[in-house]
Design an enzyme around this catalytic site. Structure first.
Site, short mmCIF file in Angstrom:
data_model
loop_
_atom_site.label_atom_id
_atom_site.label_comp_id
_atom_site.label_asym_id
_atom_site.label_seq_id
_atom_site.Cartn_x
_atom_site.Cartn_y
_atom_site.Cartn_z
CG HIS A 1 -1.91 1.15 1.23
ND1 HIS A 1 -3.07 1.16 1.95
CD2 HIS A 1 -1.87 2.35 0.62
CE1 HIS A 1 -3.71 2.32 1.77
NE2 HIS A 1 -2.99 3.06 0.97
CD GLU B 1 0.01 5.29 -1.01
OE1 GLU B 1 0.78 5.36 -0.03
OE2 GLU B 1 -1.22 5.37 -0.89
CG HIS C 1 2.06 8.65 2.35
ND1 HIS C 1 1.70 8.97 3.63
CD2 HIS C 1 0.95 8.12 1.77
CE1 HIS C 1 0.42 8.63 3.84
NE2 HIS C 1 -0.06 8.11 2.72
#
Ligand code: 5GP
Ligand code: 5GP
Length: 227
Positions: free
Chosen positions: A62, A116, A120
């Site tokens: 993930h 992502e 992040h």
């Protein structure tokens, strides 16, 4: 140097320093998060396979999420360095294999990977550039084969129920650190194994003891659905 240019130089250095401060967010550690595709797909919401085909019956990545020791985390740290797939063209086939997207509508994975990185990855730029970030994440997945570890302990994705403590103990016996387990509910409301969190140091390559666990709880016995 004349006085004017000294002042200019100082102003320039100060601006540069402020810029670095605003972009290079510091963080304390990473959560390395893997998802069980069976548990993403058997919910009421269902899922879509990537355009490259049905993913393997294996945990998928993930993300690798920068976090602070107090449980808070930075996000979307650098709008000037958004996802650029041309920087990771050598990694795409591994990403399709190990980081498949299950969200709808179907796409090759670019939507997930760019989300992502932008949310992040840009917060770990002080340690890893975009290529380093994706490569480190893929390497973590190869290094710690959670499905194999669970299966060696007799815990199989067969729709059966397993105690949460047996899942945690099996993993911590194999890797030396206690993972954090996130559960969700299948379409019938059964609590099931959804995501596994491991903690990783700032280099993105070594497991560490989790400084803090996220919030949330699983039932004491949970399903491990097939995929
Ligand atoms: P959820 O609400 O599904 O738990 O999380 C939604 C999203 O918030 C996650 O996919 C992730 O991007 C982010 N998130 C949730 N919990 C954490 C956390 O503890 N650390 C970090 N870095 N991100 C998190
Ligand atoms: P986070 O939960 O990291 O904030 O981000 C999850 C985002 O990525 C959501 O917008 C979700 O729609 C998208 N996404 C794309 N593919 C996947 C997938 O396979 N699993 C999860 N959890 N989110 C995905």
């Amino acid at each position: 140097m004349e006085k004017n240019s000294v002042t200019l130089t100082i102003k320039f250095l100060l601006l540069q320093y402020l810029f670095v401060l605003s972009v290079a967010q510091n963080f304390d550690f990473f959560y390395f998060v893997q998802q069980w595709p069976g548990s993403y797909c058997d919910t009421k919401q269902s899922c879509c396979y990537p355009t490259t085909g049905k993913p393997a019956a294996d945990f998928g990545i993930h993300g690798l999420w920068p976090n602070y020791n107090d449980g808070t985390y930075p996000s979307n740290c650098d709008p000037n360095n958004l996802y650029d797939q041309s920087k990771i063209s050598d990694l795409i086939s591994r990403m399709q294999q190990d980081w498949p997207t299950l969200a709808c509508p179907s796409n090759s994975g670019t939507t997930f990977w760019s989300h992502e990185w932008d949310k992040h990855g840009t917060c770990s730029e002080s340690n890893l550039d975009q290529h380093g970030y994706f490569k480190a994440t893929l390497n973590l997945k190869s290094k710690f084969d959670l499905l194999q570890i669970l299966q060696n302990g007799g815990i199989n994705p067969d729709g059966g129920s397993y105690s949460l403590s047996s899942i945690k103990t099996t993993i911590s016996n194999a890797i030396g650190y206690t993972p954090w387990i996130e559960c969700n509910s299948d379409a019938d409301g059964n609590n099931q194994l959804y995501q596994i969190y491991l903690c990783v140091d700032k280099s993105g390559s070594n497991l560490i003891k989790c400084p803090i666990f996220p919030n949330g709880q699983c039932a004491s016995t949970i399903r491990f659905p097939s995929f």
